[in-house]
Scaffold this active site. Structure first.
Site, short mmCIF file in Angstrom:
data_model
loop_
_atom_site.label_atom_id
_atom_site.label_comp_id
_atom_site.label_asym_id
_atom_site.label_seq_id
_atom_site.Cartn_x
_atom_site.Cartn_y
_atom_site.Cartn_z
N LYS A 206 20.29 6.90 -8.06
CA LYS A 206 19.16 6.15 -7.53
C LYS A 206 17.86 6.94 -7.68
O LYS A 206 16.84 6.41 -8.10
CB LYS A 206 19.40 5.81 -6.06
CG LYS A 206 18.30 4.94 -5.44
CD LYS A 206 18.51 4.74 -3.94
CE LYS A 206 19.71 3.90 -3.65
NZ LYS A 206 19.84 3.59 -2.20
N GLU A 212 24.50 17.05 -9.63
CA GLU A 212 25.70 16.95 -10.46
C GLU A 212 25.52 15.93 -11.57
O GLU A 212 25.84 16.17 -12.74
CB GLU A 212 26.92 16.58 -9.61
CG GLU A 212 27.24 17.59 -8.53
CD GLU A 212 26.65 17.22 -7.18
OE1 GLU A 212 27.18 17.67 -6.16
OE2 GLU A 212 25.64 16.47 -7.16
N GLY A 266 25.46 4.35 -1.12
CA GLY A 266 26.24 4.63 -2.32
C GLY A 266 27.65 4.10 -2.26
O GLY A 266 28.16 3.54 -3.23
N ARG A 267 28.31 4.24 -1.11
CA ARG A 267 29.70 3.81 -1.00
C ARG A 267 29.82 2.30 -0.88
O ARG A 267 30.93 1.77 -0.85
CB ARG A 267 30.37 4.51 0.18
CG ARG A 267 29.65 4.36 1.51
CD ARG A 267 30.18 5.34 2.53
NE ARG A 267 29.48 5.34 3.80
CZ ARG A 267 28.37 6.03 4.04
NH1 ARG A 267 27.82 6.76 3.08
NH2 ARG A 267 27.79 6.01 5.23
N GLU A 352 33.22 9.02 4.97
CA GLU A 352 31.78 9.25 4.93
C GLU A 352 31.06 8.32 5.89
O GLU A 352 30.02 8.68 6.45
CB GLU A 352 31.24 9.05 3.50
CG GLU A 352 29.85 9.62 3.29
CD GLU A 352 29.45 9.68 1.83
OE1 GLU A 352 29.61 10.74 1.20
OE2 GLU A 352 28.98 8.65 1.30
N HIS A 383 58.89 8.98 -3.49
CA HIS A 383 59.59 10.17 -3.97
C HIS A 383 58.80 11.44 -3.70
O HIS A 383 59.08 12.48 -4.30
CB HIS A 383 59.89 10.02 -5.47
CG HIS A 383 60.84 8.90 -5.77
ND1 HIS A 383 62.20 9.08 -5.88
CD2 HIS A 383 60.62 7.57 -5.93
CE1 HIS A 383 62.79 7.92 -6.12
NE2 HIS A 383 61.85 6.99 -6.15
N LYS A 503 24.96 20.65 -0.08
CA LYS A 503 24.08 20.54 -1.24
C LYS A 503 22.95 21.57 -1.16
O LYS A 503 22.60 22.22 -2.14
CB LYS A 503 23.49 19.13 -1.32
CG LYS A 503 24.46 18.04 -1.71
CD LYS A 503 23.73 16.71 -1.80
CE LYS A 503 24.64 15.58 -2.20
NZ LYS A 503 23.91 14.29 -2.29
#
Length: 540
Positions: A206, A212, A266-267, A352, A383, A503
């Site tokens: 955005k 990153e 964001g999520r 979050e 398993h 961050k």
């Protein structure tokens, strides 16, 4: 709003738990043969069996009373109307507007946000059609055959999960890959066998400053420019961003930037321009079906009374286990390989959003908040960690997601898969008693080892087929369950201040690593780690 611990409705629920919390599911089913019909619900194509929960009719009544006491409906209505319910950032949380149909209107701060949403969707659709038909060409005149989406967090988890879930609806000749980790391995492996001349890179940030994402984007730019020259950037990169100045400085034509708004977290952004890679893969029409699934569940959540409101009930059951039973984790187990990334997607959505310790007023919540979410597809999980679910000492509520019609013709495979899902729900609930084992002739020495206590609660979610519509409704179901939990706790489910500290510190340490001559100002352990890393890096 008062802390949850001071709520009379909450304390009534705690008192009820003291009376019924130890009751076994065997006893609940024996005493109430009609509970399956009464505790089964439908919403937007999703069928939910809630009967295997350690809850009675009184439990549900008290949970609904708690929701009324904590004003869940009022907070829900405030969200839908565009009020700034994200108070710490002074923003609305209006992801529901992203999937409102064309023609609807929702005015926020003097703008019709639904009209704005559809203007972006129309631009996305036009762009995707150009790429999918071959009208969009790379610098050498070749059509686009590969798409690399660079993002992180919600700019990666949603599109990556969605692409895997909807692979049968994708254009298979279009390779779509996702890069999120700043670890160079991620980008190098994603692009190793791709031809830059046939590759389109979507940079999703955005602000266009996410460290990153922009580190990966600049390296991808070097990859393209190294093969095709500087002039190739404009035809091989597009942006999902609102920072047009930075987009242009990168070399992307602002006309090829697709924006979204500060009221989209964001999520919660998969159904915004962040879904550009999804639209490229499945096409605009199918993307519209995805949005329709979201919206159908939104309408159910917004219009259904709490007693029959499926996301509200799921949220309340999470409150019941987290707050009254003290459970610390919640397992999501999709019995569909296409949903392999769904638990990871929900990890961000749940933890979050609700991994908070203070209320909107800044005082302690007074109760345990978000559980740790984890899971893997069935039958793989059977398993590995199912042993703990069946015979361990930790209570873990479970969601089992089942798809009735597979996206393939191997029906015998699918029948076996679904049989396992249904069997696991039965085994988790009812277990196997020592008396049953003895009647079966199990040697006495093995009886303790084969006894399974059961009484593990589960929700079974059943959808007819994993279509874009079904996926949209399934995601929205969990979104609104998370919202309900946050409203009960009285927290802000839409900020994420806890992400920021790491961050900030990483930026400081990165500068110290880049200029190691300067002094280090951290604690002894951190200083030692930086110094040892510099030694090892120098040796390499």
């Amino acid at each position: 709003m008062q802390p949850l611990s001071d709520s009379l409705a909450w304390n009534a629920l705690l008192a009820h738990h003291a009376q019924v919390g130890a009751t076994h599911l065997r006893a609940l089913f024996s005493a109430d043969a009609a509970r399956v019909g009464r505790m089964s619900f439908r919403a937007a194509g999703i069928e939910a069996d809630l009967s295997k929960h350690r809850a009675t009719s009184t439990t549900f009544e008290l949970l609904v009373a708690l929701a009324h006491d904590r004003e869940v409906e009022a907070r829900r209505d405030a969200m839908f109307s565009g009020e700034r319910i994200n108070t710490t950032e002074g923003r609305a949380a209006l992801h529901v507007a992203l999937r409102m149909p064309r023609g609807r209107s929702l005015v926020v701060d003097g703008r019709d946000v639904v009209r704005d949403v559809h203007e972006v969707l129309d631009r996305m659709a036009a762009f995707c059609e150009r790429v999918r038909t071959g009208a969009w060409r790379g610098a050498t005149g070749l059509p686009i055959r590969n798409v690399v989406n660079i993002g992180i967090g919600g700019s990666d988890l949603g599109p990556a999960m969605c692409h895997l879930a909807l692979r049968p609806f994708t254009r298979r000749e279009l390779t779509v890959r996702f890069v999120s980790n700043v670890d160079g391995t991620d980008l190098l492996e994603a692009t190793r066998d791709l031809d830059p001349a046939e590759t389109l890179v979507i940079v999703s940030s955005k602000t266009f400053t996410t460290i990153e994402t922009m580190t990966n984007a600049r390296t991808a730019r070097e990859w393209v420019v190294g093969a095709l020259g500087d002039e190739a950037v404009g035809s091989h990169f597009v942006a999902v961003s609102t920072n047009l100045a930075e987009v242009a400085a990168f070399g992307i034509d602002p006309a090829n930037a697709f924006g979204f708004w500060d009221w989209v977290g964001g999520r919660y952004s998969l159904d915004s321009a962040i879904g550009l890679s999804t639209m490229l893969a499945i096409g605009p029409e199918r993307f519209g079906e995805l949005l329709a699934g979201f919206h159908a569940l939104d309408e159910h959540f917004g219009e259904t009374t709490l007693e029959g409101n499926l996301p509200v009930l799921l949220g309340l059951l999470s409150i019941w286990y987290r707050g009254c039973f003290g459970t610390q984790t919640h397992a999501v187990l999709p019995y569909d390989q296409s949903l392999a990334r769904f638990p990871a997607y929900l990890q961000q959505l749940v933890m979050e959003s609700n991994g908070k310790r203070v209320t909107l007023e800044g005082v302690p919540v007074g109760a345990a908040t978000a559980p740790v979410v984890w899971g893997e597809p069935g039958t793989n999980g059977q398993h590995s960690f199912f042993q703990l679910l069946h015979q361990g000492t930790t209570l873990v509520p479970v969601d089992l997601i089942v798809v009735a019609q597979p996206q393939h013709d191997l029906r015998h495979h699918h029948d076996l898969l679904v049989s396992n899902a249904i069997a696991q729900a039965e085994a988790l609930a009812f277990g196997r008693t020592a008396a049953e084992l003895r009647r079966e002739g199990v040697p006495e020495t093995l009886v303790p080892h084969k006894t399974m206590p059961g009484n593990t609660p589960s929700t079974v979610l059943l959808v007819e087929r994993l279509t874009p519509y079904a996926l949209g409704s399934l995601i929205a179901l969990y979104e609104h369950s998370v919202f309900t939990q946050g409203a009960i706790w009285g927290i802000d489910s839409f900020d994420q201040w806890g992400v920021e500290l790491g961050k900030q510190l990483a930026g400081v340490i990165a500068g110290e690593i880049a200029e190691p001559a300067g002094g280090l100002g951290h604690d002894a352990s951190t200083n030692a780690l930086i110094e040892r890393y510099l030694e090892l890096r120098s040796d390499a």
